[in-house]
Design a protein around this motif. Structure first.
Motif, PDB file in Angstrom:
ATOM      1  N   PHE A   5      15.010 -14.010 -48.109  1.00  0.00           N
ATOM      2  CA  PHE A   5      15.612 -14.763 -47.502  1.00  0.00           C
ATOM      3  C   PHE A   5      15.497 -15.267 -46.111  1.00  0.00           C
ATOM      4  N   GLY A   6      14.728 -14.702 -45.499  1.00  0.00           N
ATOM      5  CA  GLY A   6      14.573 -14.785 -44.044  1.00  0.00           C
ATOM      6  C   GLY A   6      15.492 -14.402 -43.223  1.00  0.00           C
ATOM      7  N   GLY A   7      15.361 -14.294 -42.035  1.00  0.00           N
ATOM      8  CA  GLY A   7      16.033 -13.479 -40.909  1.00  0.00           C
ATOM      9  C   GLY A   7      17.395 -14.205 -40.688  1.00  0.00           C
ATOM     10  N   TYR A   8      18.500 -13.588 -40.055  1.00  0.00           N
ATOM     11  CA  TYR A   8      19.960 -13.825 -39.945  1.00  0.00           C
ATOM     12  C   TYR A   8      19.822 -15.070 -38.892  1.00  0.00           C
ATOM     13  N   ARG A   9      19.027 -14.803 -37.905  1.00  0.00           N
ATOM     14  CA  ARG A   9      19.206 -15.944 -36.708  1.00  0.00           C
ATOM     15  C   ARG A   9      18.654 -17.379 -37.565  1.00  0.00           C
ATOM     16  N   SER A  10      17.747 -17.378 -38.530  1.00  0.00           N
ATOM     17  CA  SER A  10      17.041 -18.700 -39.181  1.00  0.00           C
ATOM     18  C   SER A  10      17.951 -19.201 -39.981  1.00  0.00           C
ATOM     19  N   GLU A  11      18.674 -18.121 -40.573  1.00  0.00           N
ATOM     20  CA  GLU A  11      19.838 -18.805 -41.674  1.00  0.00           C
ATOM     21  C   GLU A  11      21.008 -19.325 -40.880  1.00  0.00           C
ATOM     22  N   ARG A  12      21.336 -18.802 -39.834  1.00  0.00           N
ATOM     23  CA  ARG A  12      22.347 -19.410 -39.023  1.00  0.00           C
ATOM     24  C   ARG A  12      21.895 -20.765 -38.413  1.00  0.00           C
ATOM     25  N   ALA A  13      20.645 -20.573 -38.037  1.00  0.00           N
ATOM     26  CA  ALA A  13      20.140 -22.081 -37.546  1.00  0.00           C
ATOM     27  C   ALA A  13      19.820 -23.320 -38.483  1.00  0.00           C
ATOM     28  N   ALA A  14      19.655 -22.918 -39.709  1.00  0.00           N
ATOM     29  CA  ALA A  14      19.462 -23.627 -40.865  1.00  0.00           C
ATOM     30  C   ALA A  14      20.954 -24.517 -41.070  1.00  0.00           C
ATOM     31  N   ARG A  15      21.778 -23.552 -41.041  1.00  0.00           N
ATOM     32  CA  ARG A  15      23.234 -24.316 -41.116  1.00  0.00           C
ATOM     33  C   ARG A  15      23.891 -25.121 -40.081  1.00  0.00           C
ATOM     34  N   GLY A  16      23.029 -24.937 -39.077  1.00  0.00           N
ATOM     35  CA  GLY A  16      23.367 -25.877 -37.769  1.00  0.00           C
ATOM     36  C   GLY A  16      24.272 -25.129 -36.861  1.00  0.00           C
ATOM     37  N   GLU A  17      24.479 -23.868 -37.024  1.00  0.00           N
ATOM     38  CA  GLU A  17      25.313 -23.308 -36.340  1.00  0.00           C
ATOM     39  C   GLU A  17      24.889 -23.114 -34.846  1.00  0.00           C
ATOM     40  N   ASP A  18      25.594 -23.067 -33.740  1.00  0.00           N
ATOM     41  CA  ASP A  18      25.446 -22.883 -32.314  1.00  0.00           C
ATOM     42  C   ASP A  18      25.374 -21.444 -32.177  1.00  0.00           C
ATOM     43  N   ILE A  19      24.136 -20.681 -31.966  1.00  0.00           N
ATOM     44  CA  ILE A  19      24.159 -19.332 -31.800  1.00  0.00           C
ATOM     45  C   ILE A  19      24.012 -18.608 -30.260  1.00  0.00           C
ATOM     46  N   SER A  20      24.037 -19.662 -29.521  1.00  0.00           N
ATOM     47  CA  SER A  20      24.036 -19.473 -28.085  1.00  0.00           C
ATOM     48  C   SER A  20      25.068 -18.545 -27.502  1.00  0.00           C
ATOM     49  N   ARG A  21      26.163 -18.446 -27.998  1.00  0.00           N
ATOM     50  CA  ARG A  21      27.178 -17.799 -27.688  1.00  0.00           C
ATOM     51  C   ARG A  21      27.375 -16.474 -28.395  1.00  0.00           C
ATOM     52  N   LEU A  22      26.485 -16.367 -29.633  1.00  0.00           N
ATOM     53  CA  LEU A  22      26.812 -14.906 -30.256  1.00  0.00           C
ATOM     54  C   LEU A  22      25.801 -14.165 -29.893  1.00  0.00           C
ATOM     55  N   GLN A  23      26.094 -12.775 -29.814  1.00  0.00           N
ATOM     56  CA  GLN A  23      25.186 -11.541 -29.561  1.00  0.00           C
ATOM     57  C   GLN A  23      25.389 -10.197 -30.488  1.00  0.00           C
ATOM     58  N   GLY A  24      24.354  -9.600 -30.454  1.00  0.00           N
ATOM     59  CA  GLY A  24      24.472  -8.249 -31.350  1.00  0.00           C
ATOM     60  C   GLY A  24      24.985  -8.500 -32.661  1.00  0.00           C
ATOM     61  N   PHE A  25      25.984  -7.874 -33.101  1.00  0.00           N
ATOM     62  CA  PHE A  25      26.526  -7.664 -34.435  1.00  0.00           C
ATOM     63  C   PHE A  25      27.053  -9.125 -34.962  1.00  0.00           C
TER      64      PHE A  25
END
Length: 106
Positions: free
Chosen positions: A56-76
């Protein structure tokens, strides 16, 4: 090498290490009548996580593929529901392995 291929290679490495620890625990339990508890639980858990990375790939790349902004998310908060499920399955498989190793051999 693309990011996805790096994730797959890392997942393969993690899977091999986890499967190796699992096999070593079973070998020790069958030949020496003892096993290491942490390795008995963590080996299958790491194998499941490695398999998750391969498939499935990593959780970061999964969020990035959906176009989500992960800059404010940390940790869990970064972990996706799919990865929570993979982690739960990994821990469950590890605990099942421990249970099976702890059973007396007749």
């Amino acid at each position: 090498m693309t990011q996805r291929n790096k994730e797959r290679l890392g997942g393969l490495f993690i899977f091999i290490i986890g499967a190796g620890f699992t096999a070593l625990c079973w070998y020790d339990a069958l030949t020496q009548s003892y096993f290491y508890l942490k390795a008995a639980v963590m080996g299958p858990a790491f194998a499941a996580i490695g398999l998750g990375l391969i498939l499935f790939g990593g959780y970061r790349s999964e969020r990035a593929a959906r176009g989500e902004d992960i800059s404010r998310l940390q940790g869990f908060r970064l972990i996706t529901p799919r990865w929570w499920l993979i982690l739960a399955v990994g821990i469950g498989v590890g605990l099942l392995n421990w249970y099976l190793l702890a059973q007396p051999i007749s």
